[in-house]
Design an enzyme around this catalytic site. Sequence first.
Site, PDB file in Angstrom:
ATOM      1  N   LYS A   1       4.541  -7.381  14.899  1.00 33.03           N
ATOM      2  CA  LYS A   1       3.709  -7.068  13.738  1.00 33.03           C
ATOM      3  C   LYS A   1       2.271  -7.502  14.011  1.00 33.03           C
ATOM      4  CE  LYS A   1       1.839  -6.899   9.572  1.00 33.03           C
ATOM      5  NZ  LYS A   1       0.470  -7.358   9.307  1.00 33.03           N
TER       6      LYS A   1
ATOM      7  N   HIS B   1      -3.664   2.244   8.877  1.00 35.80           N
ATOM      8  CA  HIS B   1      -3.279   2.351  10.291  1.00 35.80           C
ATOM      9  C   HIS B   1      -2.431   3.603  10.533  1.00 35.80           C
ATOM     10  CE1 HIS B   1      -4.695  -1.639  10.382  1.00 35.80           C
ATOM     11  NE2 HIS B   1      -3.567  -2.311  10.480  1.00 35.80           N
TER      12      HIS B   1
ATOM     13  N   HIS C   1       0.820  -1.232   0.000  1.00 40.72           N
ATOM     14  CA  HIS C   1       0.000   0.000   0.000  1.00 40.72           C
ATOM     15  C   HIS C   1       0.848   1.274   0.000  1.00 40.72           C
ATOM     16  CE1 HIS C   1      -3.117  -2.852   1.099  1.00 40.72           C
ATOM     17  NE2 HIS C   1      -2.414  -3.235   2.133  1.00 40.72           N
TER      18      HIS C   1
ATOM     19  N   SER D   1      -5.729   1.616  -2.226  1.00 43.90           N
ATOM     20  CA  SER D   1      -5.052   1.976  -0.977  1.00 43.90           C
ATOM     21  C   SER D   1      -4.010   3.079  -1.104  1.00 43.90           C
ATOM     22  CB  SER D   1      -4.378   0.730  -0.392  1.00 43.90           C
ATOM     23  OG  SER D   1      -3.380   0.246  -1.266  1.00 43.90           O
TER      24      SER D   1
ATOM     25  N   HIS E   1      -7.442  -9.109   3.592  1.00 43.22           N
ATOM     26  CA  HIS E   1      -6.568  -8.642   2.506  1.00 43.22           C
ATOM     27  C   HIS E   1      -7.238  -8.613   1.130  1.00 43.22           C
ATOM     28  CE1 HIS E   1      -2.709  -7.474   0.879  1.00 43.22           C
ATOM     29  NE2 HIS E   1      -2.982  -8.248  -0.147  1.00 43.22           N
TER      30      HIS E   1
ATOM     31  N   ASP F   1      -0.053  -4.372  14.693  1.00 42.84           N
ATOM     32  CA  ASP F   1      -0.662  -3.793  13.481  1.00 42.84           C
ATOM     33  C   ASP F   1      -2.037  -4.419  13.231  1.00 42.84           C
ATOM     34  OD1 ASP F   1      -1.301  -4.220  10.644  1.00 42.84           O
ATOM     35  OD2 ASP F   1       0.704  -3.630  10.064  1.00 42.84           O
ATOM     36  N   ASN F   2      -2.091  -5.748  13.164  1.00 40.61           N
ATOM     37  CA  ASN F   2      -3.356  -6.411  12.848  1.00 40.61           C
ATOM     38  C   ASN F   2      -4.408  -6.087  13.906  1.00 40.61           C
ATOM     39  OD1 ASN F   2      -1.191  -7.559  11.463  1.00 40.61           O
ATOM     40  ND2 ASN F   2      -2.176  -9.550  11.240  1.00 40.61           N
TER      41      ASN F   2
ATOM     42  N   SER G   1       1.670  -0.288  -5.514  1.00 43.66           N
ATOM     43  CA  SER G   1       0.772  -0.557  -4.393  1.00 43.66           C
ATOM     44  C   SER G   1       0.247  -1.977  -4.532  1.00 43.66           C
ATOM     45  CB  SER G   1      -0.380   0.437  -4.363  1.00 43.66           C
ATOM     46  OG  SER G   1      -1.019   0.382  -3.102  1.00 43.66           O
TER      47      SER G   1
ATOM     48  N   GLN H   1      10.169  -5.219   8.715  1.00 48.20           N
ATOM     49  CA  GLN H   1      10.421  -5.361   7.265  1.00 48.20           C
ATOM     50  C   GLN H   1      11.869  -5.007   6.925  1.00 48.20           C
ATOM     51  OE1 GLN H   1       9.131  -6.591   4.693  1.00 48.20           O
ATOM     52  NE2 GLN H   1       6.902  -6.615   4.875  1.00 48.20           N
TER      53      GLN H   1
ATOM     54  N   SER I   1       5.695  -2.550  12.409  1.00 46.70           N
ATOM     55  CA  SER I   1       5.647  -3.494  11.279  1.00 46.70           C
ATOM     56  C   SER I   1       6.838  -3.285  10.347  1.00 46.70           C
ATOM     57  CB  SER I   1       4.366  -3.275  10.470  1.00 46.70           C
ATOM     58  OG  SER I   1       3.244  -3.442  11.280  1.00 46.70           O
TER      59      SER I   1
ATOM     60  N   ASP J   1       3.330  -7.577   0.099  1.00 43.22           N
ATOM     61  CA  ASP J   1       2.197  -7.498   1.029  1.00 43.22           C
ATOM     62  C   ASP J   1       1.015  -8.194   0.370  1.00 43.22           C
ATOM     63  OD1 ASP J   1       0.068  -6.882   2.667  1.00 43.22           O
ATOM     64  OD2 ASP J   1       0.533  -4.761   2.842  1.00 43.22           O
TER      65      ASP J   1
ATOM     66  N   ASN K   1       4.829 -10.971   9.126  1.00 40.46           N
ATOM     67  CA  ASN K   1       3.541 -10.915   9.824  1.00 40.46           C
ATOM     68  C   ASN K   1       3.612 -11.554  11.202  1.00 40.46           C
ATOM     69  OD1 ASN K   1       0.525 -10.440   9.724  1.00 40.46           O
ATOM     70  ND2 ASN K   1       0.573 -12.641  10.117  1.00 40.46           N
TER      71      ASN K   1
ATOM     72  N   GLU L   1       4.523  -9.194   4.335  1.00 35.71           N
ATOM     73  CA  GLU L   1       3.900  -8.354   5.364  1.00 35.71           C
ATOM     74  C   GLU L   1       2.693  -8.979   6.063  1.00 35.71           C
ATOM     75  OE1 GLU L   1       4.781  -5.372   6.403  1.00 35.71           O
ATOM     76  OE2 GLU L   1       2.982  -4.429   7.206  1.00 35.71           O
TER      77      GLU L   1
ATOM     78  N   CYS M   1      -6.042  -2.093  13.393  1.00 31.67           N
ATOM     79  CA  CYS M   1      -7.451  -2.177  12.967  1.00 31.67           C
ATOM     80  C   CYS M   1      -8.375  -1.537  14.002  1.00 31.67           C
ATOM     81  CB  CYS M   1      -7.852  -3.629  12.716  1.00 31.67           C
ATOM     82  SG  CYS M   1      -7.015  -4.326  11.277  1.00 31.67           S
TER      83      CYS M   1
HETATM   84  P1  NAI Z   1      -6.112 -14.749  11.611  1.00 29.84           P
HETATM   85  O1  NAI Z   1      -5.814 -16.059  11.019  1.00 29.84           O
HETATM   86  O2  NAI Z   1      -5.495 -14.360  12.923  1.00 29.84           O
HETATM   87  O3  NAI Z   1      -7.697 -14.575  11.803  1.00 29.84           O
HETATM   88  C1  NAI Z   1      -8.660 -14.958  10.881  1.00 29.84           C
HETATM   89  C2  NAI Z   1      -9.788 -15.621  11.665  1.00 29.84           C
HETATM   90  O4  NAI Z   1     -10.904 -15.850  10.795  1.00 29.84           O
HETATM   91  C3  NAI Z   1      -9.378 -16.971  12.239  1.00 29.84           C
HETATM   92  O5  NAI Z   1      -9.535 -16.990  13.639  1.00 29.84           O
HETATM   93  C4  NAI Z   1     -10.306 -17.967  11.535  1.00 29.84           C
HETATM   94  O6  NAI Z   1     -10.692 -19.045  12.375  1.00 29.84           O
HETATM   95  C5  NAI Z   1     -11.484 -17.077  11.180  1.00 29.84           C
HETATM   96  N1  NAI Z   1     -12.309 -17.608  10.091  1.00 29.84           N
HETATM   97  C6  NAI Z   1     -11.914 -18.251   8.954  1.00 29.84           C
HETATM   98  N2  NAI Z   1     -12.970 -18.597   8.214  1.00 29.84           N
HETATM   99  C7  NAI Z   1     -14.070 -18.166   8.873  1.00 29.84           C
HETATM  100  C8  NAI Z   1     -15.453 -18.216   8.602  1.00 29.84           C
HETATM  101  N3  NAI Z   1     -15.949 -18.817   7.510  1.00 29.84           N
HETATM  102  N4  NAI Z   1     -16.311 -17.647   9.499  1.00 29.84           N
HETATM  103  C9  NAI Z   1     -15.837 -17.060  10.639  1.00 29.84           C
HETATM  104  N5  NAI Z   1     -14.532 -16.989  10.940  1.00 29.84           N
HETATM  105  C10 NAI Z   1     -13.657 -17.521  10.062  1.00 29.84           C
HETATM  106  O7  NAI Z   1      -5.731 -13.666  10.512  1.00 29.84           O
HETATM  107  P2  NAI Z   1      -5.526 -12.082  10.744  1.00 29.84           P
HETATM  108  O8  NAI Z   1      -4.103 -11.814  11.024  1.00 29.84           O
HETATM  109  O9  NAI Z   1      -6.564 -11.611  11.666  1.00 29.84           O
HETATM  110  O10 NAI Z   1      -5.777 -11.534   9.262  1.00 29.84           O
HETATM  111  C11 NAI Z   1      -7.059 -11.596   8.655  1.00 29.84           C
HETATM  112  C12 NAI Z   1      -7.003 -10.932   7.277  1.00 29.84           C
HETATM  113  O11 NAI Z   1      -6.725  -9.551   7.423  1.00 29.84           O
HETATM  114  C13 NAI Z   1      -5.903 -11.469   6.369  1.00 29.84           C
HETATM  115  O12 NAI Z   1      -6.365 -11.454   5.038  1.00 29.84           O
HETATM  116  C14 NAI Z   1      -4.785 -10.454   6.542  1.00 29.84           C
HETATM  117  O13 NAI Z   1      -3.891 -10.482   5.466  1.00 29.84           O
HETATM  118  C15 NAI Z   1      -5.581  -9.188   6.633  1.00 29.84           C
HETATM  119  N6  NAI Z   1      -4.966  -8.028   7.299  1.00 29.84           N
HETATM  120  C16 NAI Z   1      -5.505  -6.809   7.003  1.00 29.84           C
HETATM  121  C17 NAI Z   1      -5.036  -5.667   7.597  1.00 29.84           C
HETATM  122  C18 NAI Z   1      -5.605  -4.345   7.248  1.00 29.84           C
HETATM  123  O14 NAI Z   1      -5.058  -3.327   7.636  1.00 29.84           O
HETATM  124  N7  NAI Z   1      -6.706  -4.273   6.541  1.00 29.84           N
HETATM  125  C19 NAI Z   1      -3.940  -5.705   8.586  1.00 29.84           C
HETATM  126  C20 NAI Z   1      -3.467  -7.053   8.858  1.00 29.84           C
HETATM  127  C21 NAI Z   1      -3.970  -8.157   8.235  1.00 29.84           C
END
Ligand code: NAI
Length: 462
Positions: free
Chosen positions: A218, A383, A53, A81, A333, A222-223, A76, A395, A391, A128, A213, A188, A227
């Site tokens: 991180k 963020h 991003h 983003s 993501h 960050d996550n 990006s 990196q 984070s 990322d 990650n 990332e 958020c």
């Molecule tokens: P995580 O693996 O810690 O959490 C995901 C959760 O979703 C898990 O606990 C899993 O059991 C649950 N899950 C999976 N399928 C499901 C379903 N059908 N119904 C209900 N729950 C379900 O992953 P994390 O780190 O929380 O990341 C989640 C996403 O967010 C990823 O795609 C990551 O790349 C992205 N992300 C986005 C950020 C942003 O700023 N927008 C920052 C960091 C990560």
Amino acid sequence: MSQDYIVKDISLAGFGRKELDIAETEMPGLMALREEYGEAKPLKGARIVGSLHMTIQTGVLIETLVALGADVRWASCNIFSTQDHAAAAIAEAGVPVFAIKGQTLEEHWDYLDRSFMFADGPNLILDDGGDATLYILLGARAEAGEDIIPVAQSEEEAVIKAQIAKRMAASPGWFTRMRDQIMGVSEETTTGVHRLYELQRDGRLPFPAINVNDSVTKSKFDNKYGCKESLVDGIRRATDTMMAGKVAVVCGYGDVGKGSAASLRGAGARVKVTEADPICALQAAMDGFEVVLLEDVVDTADIFITTTGNKDIIRIEHMRAMKDMAIVGNIGHFDNEIQVAALKNHKWTNIKDQVDMIEMPSGSRIILLSEGRLLNLGNATGHPSFVMSASFTNQVLAQIELFTRGDAYANEVYVLPKHLDEKVAALHLAKVGAKLTRLTAEQAAYIGVTPEGPFKPDHYRY
Ligand code: NAI
């Protein structure tokens, strides 16, 4: 030389520079690395392709990599983003950057391709979500004669396929050459890391990878805390809706889900959670959230947010059953958490950039944020700098490690050692006025550590 960047408006550079200057004051980890390594320049000779991003915070990351000696080209990793003033400031500073907020999918993959165009080719990827890595590895497989995407399952897959075909026609053997000269990738996010472990499992990872990650500093910051600040920011900037009293559903209670649920609760919403993992479901319940099935709340809740990194979470039948004017968004993501493609033949009314109202056959409407792409970066500015400093300090350390000690690694996925994780945290304490207690030699011996750390065994979960 002809212009080697694509940004929306280079005249935004002055505004971008002012915000970069402010961000630097909130990114102590990155500034400390400039201080520590600025003279030694451990990244001299590194040619880094960045696909992340293109925000103000990323601008500070890029300028840190440059301060440490690297040549950098940047795209990006999401079509919505980019912060155009950040891209302008970085381009004006002489770093080739290819990123416009609201670029098309075709432009997205073309810009990624352009970010590989160093005179001597790149030797490192900073990714990322894994698109830069995917591009090179898919292309190399295509050059080896494999039918990589026999039938495109989505518009994006069709675009990727076309972009790879275009590059293969223009420069035969290019993907294989790129793959062979990449020394490693640092990744990332959760979704990109997931892809890397799959490549490792299938014996298809051709270089070492560092999983940024899963540094504690991180994903547990960050996550989660990122958020916590940026989710509600995105919903507010998009809709100006009253949060207090509303019922919000957060799908997924991993790190991003925990931060997202806290964000909505902090704004006064009544929050419900869906989960597939019993441990995370129990955590949600014990944090005070009702754990529900989406089907049971779909017609009563006001706001729906996906955070799973999984696909088909909010499906067309859910959206058809929602209340009139329910708000639907994703902070995971990729955009496949919500079945946006199934809405294409519905009536769309664009309210403003990244906000659409979509009418269901019944006449009820939903408000869809960022077309299902991550809304904290699409509808807001992602963020805050401080958490991104943690984070991005990981990196930079990962890039130094791959460039200076890459030979020590096999073609597998690694996390940074705990002493570096602790170092990243330590670099951020002073900014928040935190004072660290120093263990006495006796205390350290009693719990089996040294006063300098590491303070926890690798299996400790925080
Ligand atoms: P995580 O693996 O810690 O959490 C995901 C959760 O979703 C898990 O606990 C899993 O059991 C649950 N899950 C999976 N399928 C499901 C379903 N059908 N119904 C209900 N729950 C379900 O992953 P994390 O780190 O929380 O990341 C989640 C996403 O967010 C990823 O795609 C990551 O790349 C992205 N992300 C986005 C950020 C942003 O700023 N927008 C920052 C960091 C990560």
